[in-house]
Scaffold this active site. Structure first.
Site, PDB file in Angstrom:
ATOM      1  N   SER A   1       0.853  -1.187   0.000  1.00 22.64           N
ATOM      2  CA  SER A   1       0.000   0.000   0.000  1.00 22.64           C
ATOM      3  C   SER A   1       0.888   1.236   0.000  1.00 22.64           C
ATOM      4  CB  SER A   1      -0.894   0.002   1.230  1.00 22.64           C
ATOM      5  OG  SER A   1      -0.103   0.293   2.375  1.00 22.64           O
ATOM      6  N   LYS A   2       0.235   2.371   0.025  1.00 23.01           N
ATOM      7  CA  LYS A   2       0.943   3.669   0.006  1.00 23.01           C
ATOM      8  C   LYS A   2       2.024   3.742   1.081  1.00 23.01           C
ATOM      9  CE  LYS A   2      -1.022   6.661  -2.981  1.00 23.01           C
ATOM     10  NZ  LYS A   2      -0.265   6.278  -4.173  1.00 23.01           N
ATOM     11  N   ARG A   3       1.777   3.059   2.193  1.00 27.14           N
ATOM     12  CA  ARG A   3       2.760   3.095   3.281  1.00 27.14           C
ATOM     13  C   ARG A   3       4.127   2.599   2.822  1.00 27.14           C
ATOM     14  NH1 ARG A   3       2.125  -0.611   6.879  1.00 27.14           N
ATOM     15  NH2 ARG A   3       0.492  -1.594   5.652  1.00 27.14           N
TER      16      ARG A   3
ATOM     17  N   GLY B   1       5.495   3.217   0.033  1.00 26.92           N
ATOM     18  CA  GLY B   1       6.078   4.087  -0.994  1.00 26.92           C
ATOM     19  C   GLY B   1       5.185   4.119  -2.215  1.00 26.92           C
TER      20      GLY B   1
END
Ligand code: GLU
Length: 489
Positions: A252-254, A256
């Protein structure tokens, strides 16, 4: 059997790398089998549409080098390939299901459904439609219709028994029908849900294999029920393993960047990205990592797909990208770097850049570059007229302003008339000066490096000076000298 596989993105945002991996696997399989690769835009959830998303997705595919045989822009025998342009097909399917008793109209208001959900939550039951409208009488239905209540169409899911199907990777999967609800097929605005549109189109478009991410596995029993109700033969299902971050949670966005556009903008090569994505859930053997596009196509039978979640390791991607960059011919790399330089160099650097000058710089950084997007940071001093010195960088551990200044002063006249101005001559003369100065080359070259580049880590010094040219090199040595005088005062 002719292999017909599809990539069916919903244009609801940026093309996620996990999603693109599914596109790649479908494409590879189609090419491996000499089949057809189809792109179909699943835009039936109108509320979630993001303007420009379809173009971003198609551009992502084009960039990777995935071509499609049928699709929204190229057309094909099963056109149109955009679901919002195929509404009558879903309507017909829903009408047929209604006529044959496999589906029913539901008139429940959103408020009522919300109330049902709230009560279920209170009783700690899973949220699901309570089948209120499943057995309405004709009179009741007529009454709703008369009051102008727009219905949705729901599948009349069997209350008992089981739904079974085979997944190529997961084997036989069986679910109790009691766990499935009477899901919506057609919304009150006439748009189908994903389930209906997906099944109808996979059937109408003669899709042989449905290869998609694992997150769609829970939807598959519903699809199988629909195939049965519609009397369609289901395709082969292949649910690809999840993609995890290095901490083994879902990517996920976490972790990167997640969008393929972002990877392109950061300067990953399409060839490297394709190679990297291909290894997320597929392997040739235990050890081979680097594959050309042709090799991937050749080695892509489904038997080599993995079942276990794949880990997206950005360090491996950087490594692989570096390998691919080093394999590029210098002029190819230079041509690819120009747009990145034009995008990222400070605004005072005049555009367009001189392609010959860029080509001279490239060999100096070719081996060090991991991403094309690093190029401006690594080479900005080649393009700037003035460097802003951090004077502390001009001074080393054992290097006083005085000594550094003396080093620059000695160097300047020696370089003024130097002929020819090339790296070997610069090296020979400057090494001689180190001896004259009684300085070790480390600190001496260090001060020169900072003077000409503004940085402590830079490409090889003499080649850098050679490319920079005499006028710029001398001016910088002067400027650095002046900066040091300011410190000394
Ligand atoms: N439209 C779905 C998506 O966004 C397609 C899933 C499938 O391949 O069935 O991924």
């Amino acid at each position: 059997m002719t292999v017909r596989v599809r990539y069916a993105p919903s244009p609801t945002g940026e093309p996620h790398v996990g999603n693109i991996r599914a596109a790649l696997f479908n494409w590879l399989y189609a090419r491996h089998r000499g089949g057809r690769f189809i792109v179909r835009i699943e835009d039936t959830d109108q509320a979630r549409l993001v303007p420009g998303a379809t173009e971003a997705i198609l551009n992502g595919l084009r960039w990777l080098g995935l071509d499609w045989d049928e699709g929204p822009d190229v057309g094909g025998p099963y056109a149109p390939y955009i679901q919002s342009q195929r509404l009558s097909r879903y309507q017909e399917a829903a009408d047929r299901l209604l006529a044959e008793g496999h589906a029913y109209r539901c008139y429940c208001s959103p408020e009522r459904l919300e109330q049902v959900r709230a009560e279920q939550a209170r009783r700690k039951e899973p949220p699901r439609y309570d089948r209120h409208c499943r057995d309405l009488t004709d009179a009741q239905r007529a009454d709703y219709a008369e009051r102008g209540v727009a219905p949705v169409v729901r599948l009349r899911t069997p209350l008992e028994g089981q739904t079974a199907f085979h997944d190529y990777l997961r084997g036989n999967i069986v679910v109790d029908n009691s766990t499935l609800d009477d899901f919506v097929l057609l919304k009150s605005d006439g748009f189908p849900t994903y389930h209906l549109a997906n099944v109808v189109d996979d059937h109408l478009m003669d899709i042989s294999h449905v290869m998609r991410g694992d997150e769609w596995l829970p939807s598959t029993p519903r699809h199988v029920l629909l195939y049965e109700a519609l009397g369609f033969a289901p395709p082969v299902f292949v649910h690809l393993p999840l993609i995890l971050g290095t901490d083994r949670t879902k990517l996920s966005k976490r972790h990167g960047a997640t969008s393929i556009t972002e990877y392109r903008e950061r300067g990953y090569l399409a060839e490297a990205m394709m190679n990297f994505l291909a290894l997320l859930g597929w392997a040739y053997d235990e050890k081979t990592e680097l594959f050309t596009r042709a090799e991937l196509i050749r080695y892509f039978p489904l038997e080599r797909l993995g079942k276990t979640p794949a880990v997206f390791n950005p360090e491996k991607l950087d490594w692989m990208n570096g390998v691919y960059i080093r394999r590029l011919a210098a002029d190819d790399l230079a041509a690819r770097l120009v747009p990145f330089l034009e995008r990222d160099l400070p605004p005072q650097v005049p555009r367009p850049l001189d392609a010959t000058y860029v080509a001279a710089i490239v060999p100096l950084i070719h081996d060090r570059l991991k991403r094309l997007g690093e190029v401006a940071e690594l080479t900005d001093f080649f393009f700037l007229e003035e460097l802003a010195y951090e004077t502390r960088l001009l001074l080393g551990k054992d290097l006083t302003a005085d000594l550094a200044g003396r080093a620059l002063e000695t160097t300047l006249p020696a370089l003024e008339g130097l002929e020819p101005w090339d790296a070997p001559t610069l090296e020979r003369v400057i090494r001689g000066l180190a001896e004259d100065l009684g300085m070790k080359t480390g600190p001496y070259f260090g001060v020169l490096r900072v003077a000409v580049t503004g940085k402590t880590a830079a490409p090889p010094l003499f080649q850098t000076m050679a490319v920079l040219g005499r006028a710029r090199t001398l001016k910088r040595l002067h400027d650095a000298r002046a900066a040091l005088l300011n410190v000394a005062v």
